[in-house]
Design a protein around this motif. Structure first.
Motif, PDB file in Angstrom:
ATOM      1  N   TRP A   1       0.853  -1.182   0.000  1.00  0.00           N
ATOM      2  CA  TRP A   1       0.000   0.000   0.000  1.00  0.00           C
ATOM      3  C   TRP A   1       0.894   1.240   0.000  1.00  0.00           C
ATOM      4  N   GLY A   2       0.298   2.416   0.028  1.00  0.00           N
ATOM      5  CA  GLY A   2       1.096   3.642   0.042  1.00  0.00           C
ATOM      6  C   GLY A   2       1.580   4.009  -1.342  1.00  0.00           C
ATOM      7  N   VAL A   3       2.873   4.143  -1.519  1.00  0.00           N
ATOM      8  CA  VAL A   3       3.449   4.575  -2.794  1.00  0.00           C
ATOM      9  C   VAL A   3       2.998   3.709  -3.972  1.00  0.00           C
ATOM     10  N   PRO A   4       2.919   2.371  -3.854  1.00  0.00           N
ATOM     11  CA  PRO A   4       2.487   1.571  -5.012  1.00  0.00           C
ATOM     12  C   PRO A   4       1.087   1.899  -5.512  1.00  0.00           C
ATOM     13  N   ALA A   5       0.238   2.501  -4.675  1.00  0.00           N
ATOM     14  CA  ALA A   5      -1.120   2.840  -5.095  1.00  0.00           C
ATOM     15  C   ALA A   5      -1.138   3.876  -6.214  1.00  0.00           C
ATOM     16  N   LEU A   6      -0.015   4.561  -6.421  1.00  0.00           N
ATOM     17  CA  LEU A   6       0.067   5.598  -7.458  1.00  0.00           C
ATOM     18  C   LEU A   6       0.455   5.034  -8.821  1.00  0.00           C
ATOM     19  N   ALA A   7       0.918   3.803  -8.880  1.00  0.00           N
ATOM     20  CA  ALA A   7       1.618   3.287 -10.059  1.00  0.00           C
ATOM     21  C   ALA A   7       0.747   3.220 -11.305  1.00  0.00           C
ATOM     22  N   ASP A   8       1.335   3.594 -12.445  1.00  0.00           N
ATOM     23  CA  ASP A   8       0.688   3.344 -13.726  1.00  0.00           C
ATOM     24  C   ASP A   8       0.447   1.842 -13.866  1.00  0.00           C
ATOM     25  N   PRO A   9      -0.682   1.442 -14.473  1.00  0.00           N
ATOM     26  CA  PRO A   9      -0.939   0.012 -14.678  1.00  0.00           C
ATOM     27  C   PRO A   9       0.209  -0.656 -15.435  1.00  0.00           C
TER      28      PRO A   9
ATOM     29  N   THR B   1       3.293  -1.299 -14.431  1.00  0.00           N
ATOM     30  CA  THR B   1       4.661  -0.861 -14.160  1.00  0.00           C
ATOM     31  C   THR B   1       5.119  -1.379 -12.804  1.00  0.00           C
ATOM     32  N   ARG B   2       6.424  -1.536 -12.673  1.00  0.00           N
ATOM     33  CA  ARG B   2       7.003  -1.971 -11.411  1.00  0.00           C
ATOM     34  C   ARG B   2       7.141  -0.803 -10.457  1.00  0.00           C
ATOM     35  N   TRP B   3       7.148  -1.145  -9.187  1.00  0.00           N
ATOM     36  CA  TRP B   3       7.392  -0.170  -8.136  1.00  0.00           C
ATOM     37  C   TRP B   3       8.318  -0.812  -7.112  1.00  0.00           C
ATOM     38  N   ALA B   4       8.898   0.006  -6.256  1.00  0.00           N
ATOM     39  CA  ALA B   4       9.710  -0.475  -5.134  1.00  0.00           C
ATOM     40  C   ALA B   4       9.229   0.256  -3.894  1.00  0.00           C
ATOM     41  N   VAL B   5       9.072  -0.448  -2.779  1.00  0.00           N
ATOM     42  CA  VAL B   5       8.487   0.193  -1.606  1.00  0.00           C
ATOM     43  C   VAL B   5       9.018  -0.415  -0.322  1.00  0.00           C
ATOM     44  N   LYS B   6       9.081   0.411   0.715  1.00  0.00           N
ATOM     45  CA  LYS B   6       9.216  -0.059   2.101  1.00  0.00           C
ATOM     46  C   LYS B   6       8.338   0.820   2.961  1.00  0.00           C
ATOM     47  N   ASN B   7       7.390   0.183   3.623  1.00  0.00           N
ATOM     48  CA  ASN B   7       6.455   0.888   4.488  1.00  0.00           C
ATOM     49  C   ASN B   7       6.784   0.674   5.952  1.00  0.00           C
ATOM     50  N   GLY B   8       6.174   1.482   6.800  1.00  0.00           N
ATOM     51  CA  GLY B   8       6.328   1.327   8.238  1.00  0.00           C
ATOM     52  C   GLY B   8       5.048   1.733   8.940  1.00  0.00           C
ATOM     53  N   TRP B   9       4.682   1.007   9.979  1.00  0.00           N
ATOM     54  CA  TRP B   9       3.459   1.314  10.711  1.00  0.00           C
ATOM     55  C   TRP B   9       3.630   0.866  12.151  1.00  0.00           C
ATOM     56  N   LEU B  10       3.123   1.682  13.072  1.00  0.00           N
ATOM     57  CA  LEU B  10       3.414   1.447  14.482  1.00  0.00           C
ATOM     58  C   LEU B  10       2.401   2.176  15.358  1.00  0.00           C
ATOM     59  N   PRO B  11       1.663   1.462  16.223  1.00  0.00           N
ATOM     60  CA  PRO B  11       0.820   2.154  17.209  1.00  0.00           C
ATOM     61  C   PRO B  11       1.680   2.588  18.394  1.00  0.00           C
ATOM     62  N   ARG B  12       1.571   3.838  18.788  1.00  0.00           N
ATOM     63  CA  ARG B  12       2.376   4.329  19.903  1.00  0.00           C
ATOM     64  C   ARG B  12       1.767   3.900  21.232  1.00  0.00           C
ATOM     65  N   ASP B  13       2.592   3.408  22.133  1.00  0.00           N
ATOM     66  CA  ASP B  13       2.108   2.899  23.409  1.00  0.00           C
ATOM     67  C   ASP B  13       1.410   3.973  24.235  1.00  0.00           C
TER      68      ASP B  13
ATOM     69  N   GLY C   1       9.209   4.954  -1.406  1.00  0.00           N
ATOM     70  CA  GLY C   1       9.527   4.090  -2.532  1.00  0.00           C
ATOM     71  C   GLY C   1       9.647   4.820  -3.845  1.00  0.00           C
ATOM     72  N   CYS C   2       9.677   4.033  -4.904  1.00  0.00           N
ATOM     73  CA  CYS C   2       9.851   4.512  -6.262  1.00  0.00           C
ATOM     74  C   CYS C   2       8.674   4.021  -7.095  1.00  0.00           C
ATOM     75  N   VAL C   3       8.132   4.895  -7.956  1.00  0.00           N
ATOM     76  CA  VAL C   3       6.920   4.552  -8.682  1.00  0.00           C
ATOM     77  C   VAL C   3       6.876   5.304 -10.006  1.00  0.00           C
ATOM     78  N   THR C   4       6.261   4.705 -11.025  1.00  0.00           N
ATOM     79  CA  THR C   4       6.050   5.358 -12.308  1.00  0.00           C
ATOM     80  C   THR C   4       4.625   5.887 -12.360  1.00  0.00           C
ATOM     81  N   VAL C   5       4.486   7.192 -12.575  1.00  0.00           N
ATOM     82  CA  VAL C   5       3.181   7.846 -12.629  1.00  0.00           C
ATOM     83  C   VAL C   5       3.139   8.732 -13.872  1.00  0.00           C
ATOM     84  N   GLY C   6       2.156   8.517 -14.713  1.00  0.00           N
ATOM     85  CA  GLY C   6       2.061   9.310 -15.936  1.00  0.00           C
ATOM     86  C   GLY C   6       3.268   9.133 -16.828  1.00  0.00           C
ATOM     87  N   GLY C   7       3.893   7.953 -16.749  1.00  0.00           N
ATOM     88  CA  GLY C   7       5.067   7.674 -17.569  1.00  0.00           C
ATOM     89  C   GLY C   7       6.358   8.245 -17.039  1.00  0.00           C
TER      90      GLY C   7
END
Length: 269
Positions: A143-151, A153-165, A176-182
Motif C-alpha cells: 500500500w502507500g506509494v504503489p497505489a500511485l503506479a501506472d498500470p 509498471t514496477r514499483w519499489a516500496v518499504k512501508n512502516g506502521w506502528l501504534p504508539r504505546d 519508494g519509487c513509482v512510475t506515474v504518468g510515464g
C-alpha cells in the motif's frame, strides 16, 4: 504528539530533478528504517572487502520483503546498532536522520527519505540488490506509494506502521519509487497521530498523490495499480530490459498478466 494527525511528503522527479516537499517536521521511522539498516549492512561488508553471508542475505530478504522485525534486529547488531547506523547515514548525507537505541524509533524527515531512496535505488550492483528486495514486498504490504503506479509498471516500496504505546495513535509511513504518468518518482510520506492504521494509509496515499502532482504534474490513479513481482525470489535484479524504464533507469517494465491489485491493508509492523 501534536493535536490531530501530521503528514509530511516529499517527491523527486528523476527525469528533470524537480522536487516537492510539504509538511516538514521530524517523524518516527517505524519500519522504513529497515532500508537504512540494509544500506548500512552493505557498506559494512564493502568496507571489510567481503560479500554478505548467507545468513545476512536471509535476514535482509526477510527484513525488507516481509518486514520481519527479528531479522532487522539481527542485522542491527551487525551494523553496530545506533552508532553504526548514524555513521552510515552520515556517509549518505542524511543530515536529519538520528538513530534510536530502539531502531523503530529512529527519527527522520521526508526529505531525508527521498535522499536515501535516490542513492539506494540508482543503478549499481549493490543498489540493484536493495531495489530487487523492495520490488518483492509481500502483497499485503504493498500500500502507500504503489497505489500511485501506472498500470503494468514496477514499483519499489518499504512501508512502516506502528501504534504508539502512550497514545494508541498510529505512525504510518510509505517510501519508494513509482512510475506515474510515464515518469519515475521517488516518494516519501511520513505521518503520525492516526486513530487507526487504515485511516493513516488513506492519508498517506492522498499525500503521495498530491506530492507527485505538484512535483511533476502527473495524475496518479486513485486505486492501487496491478503489482509487478520479480521473477526469482533470491535473484539480484538483472540489467534493465532494452527500451523500458524502471525505478533505476526511468523505464516502465510490464507487469505479469496475472498480477493482482494488493490488498488495502498490511500486517503487524
Amino acid at each position: 504528539m501534536t493535536d490531530g494527525p501530521r503528514v509530511s511528503a516529499a517527491a523527486l522527479d528523476l527525469a528533470d530533478g524537480e522536487t516537492y516537499a510539504s509538511g516538514g517536521g521530524v517523524f518516527v521511522t517505524a519500519s522504513v528504517v529497515k532500508v537504512d539498516i540494509l544500506t548500512a549492512l552493505l557498506l559494512t561488508a564493502r568496507d571489510a572487502g567481503r560479500e554478505l553471508t548467507a545468513a545476512e542475505r536471509a535476514h535482509a530478504e526477510a527484513m525488507i520483503v516481509r518486514s520481519d522485525n527479528d531479522a532487522a534486529t539481527a542485522l542491527w547488531q551487525v551494523v553496530g546498532r545506533a552508532a553504526g547506523l548514524d555513521a552510515a547515514n552520515a556517509r549518505l548525507g542524511l543530515t536529519r536522520t538520528v538513530a534510536d537505541a530502539r531502531w523503530g524509533l529512529t527519527r527522520t524527515t521526508a526529505a531525508d527519505r527521498v535522499r536515501l531512496l535516490r542513492q539506494v535505488l540508482a543503478p549499481g550492483d549493490a543498489r540493484a540488490y536493495v531495489r530487487e528486495l523492495m520490488e518483492r514486498v509481500v502483497p499485503e504490504q504493498a500500500w502507500g506509494v504503489p497505489a500511485l503506479a501506472d498500470p503494468g509498471t514496477r514499483w519499489a516500496v518499504k512501508n512502516g506502521w506502528l501504534p504508539r504505546d502512550a497514545t494508541g495513535l498510529w505512525v504510518v509511513n510509505s517510501t519508494g519509487c513509482v512510475t506515474v504518468g510515464g515518469r519515475v518518482y521517488m516518494v516519501a510520506v511520513l505521518s503520525d497521530g492516526h486513530a487507526s492504521m487504515a485511516e493513516g494509509v488513506a492519508r498517506v496515499e492522498d499525500a503521495a498523490r498530491d506530492a507527485v502532482r505538484r512535483c511533476g504534474g502527473a495524475a496518479a490513479p486513485t486505486r492501487a495499480a496491478p503489482a509487478a513481482r520479480m521473477p526469482a525470489a533470491g535473484a539480484v535484479a538483472a540489467a534493465p530490459l532494452k527500451g523500458a524504464r524502471n525505478c533505476a533507469t526511468g523505464h516502465a517494465l510490464p507487469a505479469p498478466a496475472n498480477a493482482a491489485p494488493p490488498p488495502p491493508h498490511g500486517g503487524a509492523d
